[in-house]
Design a protein around this motif. Structure first.
Motif, PDB file in Angstrom:
ATOM      1  N   PHE A 114     -13.060   8.302 -44.195  1.00 29.01           N
ATOM      2  CA  PHE A 114     -13.026   9.489 -43.354  1.00 29.01           C
ATOM      3  C   PHE A 114     -13.697   9.224 -42.009  1.00 29.01           C
ATOM      4  CE2 PHE A 114     -14.548  13.469 -41.678  1.00 29.01           C
ATOM      5  CZ  PHE A 114     -13.567  14.395 -42.003  1.00 29.01           C
ATOM      6  N   LEU A 129      -7.251   7.720 -48.735  1.00 24.87           N
ATOM      7  CA  LEU A 129      -7.086   9.163 -48.554  1.00 24.87           C
ATOM      8  C   LEU A 129      -8.025   9.677 -47.464  1.00 24.87           C
ATOM      9  CD1 LEU A 129      -5.870  11.865 -49.475  1.00 24.87           C
ATOM     10  CD2 LEU A 129      -7.711  12.015 -51.182  1.00 24.87           C
ATOM     11  N   THR A 171      -6.729   8.773 -44.158  1.00 25.28           N
ATOM     12  CA  THR A 171      -5.608   9.620 -43.756  1.00 25.28           C
ATOM     13  C   THR A 171      -6.076  10.990 -43.271  1.00 25.28           C
ATOM     14  OG1 THR A 171      -4.178   8.536 -45.386  1.00 25.28           O
ATOM     15  CG2 THR A 171      -3.445  10.676 -44.535  1.00 25.28           C
ATOM     16  N   ILE A 172      -7.025  11.571 -43.997  1.00 21.94           N
ATOM     17  CA  ILE A 172      -7.471  12.936 -43.698  1.00 21.94           C
ATOM     18  C   ILE A 172      -8.427  12.983 -42.506  1.00 21.94           C
ATOM     19  CG2 ILE A 172      -8.806  14.888 -44.604  1.00 21.94           C
ATOM     20  CD1 ILE A 172      -7.652  14.288 -47.325  1.00 21.94           C
ATOM     21  N   VAL A 196      -8.609  16.023 -39.653  1.00 20.68           N
ATOM     22  CA  VAL A 196      -9.695  17.003 -39.626  1.00 20.68           C
ATOM     23  C   VAL A 196     -10.417  16.976 -38.285  1.00 20.68           C
ATOM     24  CG1 VAL A 196     -11.921  17.648 -40.644  1.00 20.68           C
ATOM     25  CG2 VAL A 196     -10.023  16.975 -42.122  1.00 20.68           C
TER      26      VAL A 196
END
Length: 219
Positions: A27, A159, A162-163, A167
């Motif tokens: 992230f 993941l 990707t997020i 965000v």
């Protein structure tokens, strides 16, 4: 059998915690791609200067790994093994917490150099965490299924990768029209990340059922 079931439960708890950490590595790291153009505009940077964010972040991995290698070679001891996998991750989380908190005054003061230093500190913490997290993940269960656990952790990391940009782009550019609002949202973001890192570190420290595994250790 009871011990085996209890051990499986403990290992699952540890694995879930590690997977969470893997998510936020992806992230934060992937969010740099959105943060770079924001800094370029906010600080009126050249393209070269803005790319120093990635250099500071990923350069910390190289410097951190090199330091661990040199320290271990000079002291003739494996610092990761002497701490244990869990303690190393805790120390890395605490360092990343400090770097995330430092990002708040760095942004508010308008100091790009301090922002670079903040990214460097965050990544130094990540370096420690990742150095120990992979063997820790493998050790949390039968050796023959270690690759499955690494694949799961890697998938969750992807993941987060990707997020993260989605965000952060919503926070920075989602209908916001002024720099003051953007800065406020960045402050909230990094305060949240700091608290999360600290909570994960405290959870690992207090979770006595989670083993502080060391190399060639059975506990």
């Amino acid at each position: 059998n009871c011990f085996s079931m209890e051990q499986k439960t403990n290992n699952l708890s540890a694995l879930i915690t590690l997977v969470t950490v893997f998510f936020f590595w992806g992230f934060i790291a992937a969010s740099n791609g959105v943060f770079i153009p924001f800094c370029k505009d906010y600080f009126n940077l050249t393209q070269f200067q803005s790319q120093l964010i990635d250099s500071a972040f990923y350069g910390a991995y190289y410097i951190g790994a090199l330091f661990l290698f040199l320290y271990s070679s000079i002291k003739q001891t494996d610092i990761i093994n002497s701490w244990g996998y869990k303690k190393t991750i805790i120390n890395g989380l605490i360092i990343s917490t400090g770097g995330s908190l430092l990002m708040i005054p760095a942004i508010n003061s308008g100091s790009f150099n301090l922002i670079l230093f903040s990214f460097f500190i965050i990544a130094i913490g990540f370096c420690l965490q990742q150095t120990s997290a992979n063997p820790f993940t493998i050790s949390l269960g039968p050796p023959e299924t270690g690759s499955h656990r690494l694949n799961l952790a890697g998938g969750i990391n992807s993941l987060g990768t990707t997020i993260g940009p989605i965000v952060l782009s919503l926070i920075l550019f989602g209908g916001i029209l002024n720099n003051n609002a953007e800065i406020k949202n960045i402050n909230i973001l990094y305060l949240f990340v700091s608290i999360l890192f600290l909570v994960l570190a405290l959870f690992l420290k207090q979770a006595k059922q989670l083993p502080n595994i060391k190399k060639n250790s059975s506990v």
